[in-house]
Design a protein around this motif. Structure first.
Motif, mmCIF file in Angstrom:
data_model
loop_
_atom_site.group_PDB
_atom_site.id
_atom_site.type_symbol
_atom_site.label_atom_id
_atom_site.label_comp_id
_atom_site.label_asym_id
_atom_site.label_seq_id
_atom_site.Cartn_x
_atom_site.Cartn_y
_atom_site.Cartn_z
ATOM 1 N N UNK A 157 0.825 -1.212 0.000
ATOM 2 C CA UNK A 157 0.000 0.000 0.000
ATOM 3 C C UNK A 157 0.856 1.257 0.000
ATOM 4 N N UNK B 99 -3.159 -6.345 -6.789
ATOM 5 C CA UNK B 99 -4.513 -6.187 -6.246
ATOM 6 C C UNK B 99 -4.759 -4.733 -5.850
ATOM 7 N N UNK C 69 -1.886 2.427 8.940
ATOM 8 C CA UNK C 69 -2.662 1.883 7.811
ATOM 9 C C UNK C 69 -3.097 0.435 8.003
ATOM 10 N N UNK D 169 -4.954 -2.891 9.415
ATOM 11 C CA UNK D 169 -6.293 -3.105 9.942
ATOM 12 C C UNK D 169 -6.229 -3.143 11.468
ATOM 13 N N UNK E 219 -9.497 6.230 18.174
ATOM 14 C CA UNK E 219 -10.263 5.824 17.011
ATOM 15 C C UNK E 219 -11.282 4.736 17.376
ATOM 16 N N UNK E 220 -10.996 3.951 18.435
ATOM 17 C CA UNK E 220 -11.877 2.843 18.791
ATOM 18 C C UNK E 220 -12.049 2.718 20.293
ATOM 19 N N UNK F 239 -11.281 -11.278 8.238
ATOM 20 C CA UNK F 239 -10.659 -11.128 9.553
ATOM 21 C C UNK F 239 -11.398 -10.022 10.309
ATOM 22 N N UNK G 244 -14.117 -5.618 9.649
ATOM 23 C CA UNK G 244 -13.293 -4.524 9.151
ATOM 24 C C UNK G 244 -12.468 -4.945 7.924
ATOM 25 N N UNK G 245 -12.105 -6.232 7.839
ATOM 26 C CA UNK G 245 -11.391 -6.651 6.628
ATOM 27 C C UNK G 245 -12.330 -6.656 5.417
ATOM 28 N N UNK H 153 -12.441 -3.226 4.254
ATOM 29 C CA UNK H 153 -11.188 -2.924 3.561
ATOM 30 C C UNK H 153 -11.238 -3.444 2.119
ATOM 31 N N UNK I 208 -11.328 -1.452 -1.623
ATOM 32 C CA UNK I 208 -10.386 -1.646 -2.731
ATOM 33 C C UNK I 208 -11.095 -1.649 -4.081
ATOM 34 N N UNK J 207 -19.282 4.693 11.975
ATOM 35 C CA UNK J 207 -18.098 3.937 12.388
ATOM 36 C C UNK J 207 -16.893 4.481 11.618
ATOM 37 N N UNK K 278 -14.127 3.435 10.579
ATOM 38 C CA UNK K 278 -13.444 2.663 9.534
ATOM 39 C C UNK K 278 -14.108 2.795 8.160
ATOM 40 N N UNK L 21 -10.745 3.273 6.057
ATOM 41 C CA UNK L 21 -10.291 2.232 5.120
ATOM 42 C C UNK L 21 -10.167 2.758 3.692
ATOM 43 N N UNK M 154 -7.148 5.212 3.504
ATOM 44 C CA UNK M 154 -5.866 4.499 3.548
ATOM 45 C C UNK M 154 -5.512 3.968 2.163
ATOM 46 N N UNK M 155 -6.548 3.590 1.436
ATOM 47 C CA UNK M 155 -6.331 3.036 0.094
ATOM 48 C C UNK M 155 -6.305 4.127 -0.976
ATOM 49 N N UNK N 52 -9.369 -10.908 -4.338
ATOM 50 C CA UNK N 52 -8.528 -9.836 -3.781
ATOM 51 C C UNK N 52 -8.277 -9.966 -2.278
ATOM 52 N N UNK N 53 -9.070 -10.799 -1.597
ATOM 53 C CA UNK N 53 -8.899 -10.917 -0.140
ATOM 54 C C UNK N 53 -7.576 -11.609 0.168
#
Lengths: 358, 358
Positions: A86, A107, A231, A233, B2-3, B75, B78-79, B82, B86, B98, B100, B104, B107-108, B231-232
């Protein structure tokens, strides 16, 4: 087949009887003390993992011999690859290599430049010199998968100098580090401790025989570690992996025993394989061996062996290798002997030879 | 911050005595049957999780009432956020939400458009209509965090129609779904089953009280599920989360008991909080409550309560909320009563009032 270890697709099952030579896991199994720790850790499931992974990072830093602030953690080494991909816009790899060095940046829409290893699977400094530009990320396996070869200390230092000179970044994937032979032994973290241009990945998956727990960790400069944490997760390392990290890395007896066992078995297996004609078994620094078949191909050998309860890794999926290559893990003495016996039959009698138990 | 859930930063420790109202976890704890399953699953650590998650997806599909091919796993939720971030270049969110949903995509490197919820924390169809374009990803919490409000069925269908009309995509985060009250009860998967423009996230974290295990899953069209799998990260769901998914989702008794308990405690707690002056406790459809302080601010209240062994969630970190807001989880009857008692003291005597146990 992007990865090994997919027993379920080939007639195996959870805890089934197929001998899996396709994934490179320590045959001694995970450290015994982990069982008790997991039991004691059931309570931890009820709360989020520590979002800053303080205890885990402290354990990892002791093990790696670096500061806690220089440690990053991830959901296996592959998440660390993903996060570093990233952070850079162009990635350089040397093929053949672990497929995720290519997949993860692609990806994410990044440019990937593939340089070929030479015929002896060595890196060409010339090609690197012509290619690497400011801001590039160079990803190298050390030892490299599927070739099993580790960079010589001198070459690593030369590559690092080039990286620094160009203001690029070097991501060393050392997921197989603990398996390495002592010959030309060096610890790259010790060697590159003061660098701002390096991340060195290690992982629990291979050496500590814990592919299911998903624990990867790495050393990098603390500024880069801060950037990484911003960045990655949140909570990407699960509570059990967090516990495992605080338990397994200090098991010196397990570590020493595993290294001795692997060295012995690797030498035995290499010797036996090299007595088989029509097969080249390449030198290796770790716990797997790349083979070139001078008769038949990966599909024929795979089918022959799967009928005998053995799964190997076809290697044509690796960029730069064709169907005459396969990769095998070094496993227990009994498993290794059985593999050699079956391989011998394949090369002596060919694929028409039926398994004895059919 | 953040959480929520960061007990360690505030004097708590693993299994410590701080009552954590900052993370929204089922106070009944995870289903009992999980303990035995984890024990029985220690063997699974030695092999990679099934890279295709066949058994897990089968269990999830039975639970969600969809086809196995329509399930994706990750995961934690949140994954999944993410990965969907993408796949799209522009993301629309409605704040407060929320964090994220915003983090997310940013970040990308994606563009994020923030629309504000109205004063009653409702969504403006007009604003959505003016904003959503072809190829956009709209992310909505349902119920929404931190407001606790669920979309009315009619509104959800209107939003979905707009999404389809514009050829955009709707990502519904329903991580709190099981806590929802039966009033205006609908199952969005049932409702939007045939859509090609929807993904509906659910998770084990909140309702099954398993934030440490990291298991998220979602329903989406099977073409999108294939795209997601491409892509995961490989093996992103660990072996224990894989086991948990096959065990907890069929525990009907636990599910019914938890829903009853939560409904009862939520009503009790809401009633008690509303008897405190200088405090607005907003309506909620799930297991947490957004509060507006008409005296003091989040920092004062946080410090007051942390001295009494209670951690709440400051809410000014949510886009669109200021320091007069906090969020609290609904916990066990005893914990809830203790919270109300301490909150009462704060509003009656102010922050100078010392805790009795000092």
């Amino acid at each position: 087949m992007r990865h090994g270890g997919d027993l379920i697709s080939y007639g195996g099952c959870y805890g089934g009887s197929t001998r899996d030579f396709s994934s490179n896991i320590n045959p001694l199994g995970y450290p015994e003390r982990l069982g008790k720790a997991i039991l004691g850790g059931m309570e931890n499931l009820k709360t989020y993992p520590d979002i800053k992974y303080r205890r885990l990072k402290s354990a990892v830093s002791s093990y790696l011999g670096c500061k806690q602030e220089e440690v990053v953690v991830g959901n296996g080494a592959v998440e660390i690859l993903h996060c570093f991909s990233m952070l850079f816009s162009r990635v350089i790899v040397c093929t053949p290599c672990f497929s995720e060095y290519i997949e993860q940046p692609l990806i994410l829409g990044k440019e990937v430049v593939k340089l070929s290893l030479n015929q002896n699977f060595g890196i060409s400094m010339e090609a690197l010199g012509e290619t690497i530009q400011e801001g590039d990320l160079l990803i190298l396996g050390n030892p490299n998968n599927p070739t099993g070869r580790r960079l010589k200390k001198k070459l690593l230092l030369e590559i690092h100098s080039l990286i620094v000179e160009r203001n690029a970044f070097l991501l060393l994937d050392e997921a197989f580090w603990e398996f390495c032979t002592a010959e030309d032994g060096y610890d790259s973290i010790e060697l590159l401790r003061s660098s701002r241009n390096v991340c060195i990945i290690r992982a629990a998956t291979k050496f500590f025989a814990l592919p299911g727990i998903r624990l990867g960790y790495a050393f990098t400069h603390e500024d880069m570690a801060l950037k990484y944490d911003s960045i990655a997760l949140p909570w990407s390392v699960n509570a059990f992996a967090e516990i495992a990290g605080t338990v397994i890395l200090s098991d010196d007896d397990y570590i020493a025993r595993s290294r001795r066992y692997m060295e012995q078995q690797r030498n035995l297996l290499l010797g036996e394989l090299r007595s088989i004609k029509k097969l080249i078994a390449y030198d290796t620094d770790c716990n797997f061996i790349l083979l070139k078949l001078l008769k038949g191909n990966e599909n024929e050998l795979f089918d022959f062996l799967i009928q005998r309860g053995i799964m190997i890794r076809k290697a044509s999926g690796f960029d730069g290798l064709d169907s005459s290559f396969v990769r095998i893990a070094v496993k227990s003495e009994e498993d290794n002997r059985y593999l050699v016996k079956c391989m011998g039959e394949y090369f002596r009698y060919g694929q028409s030879c039926l398994p004895c138990n059919l």
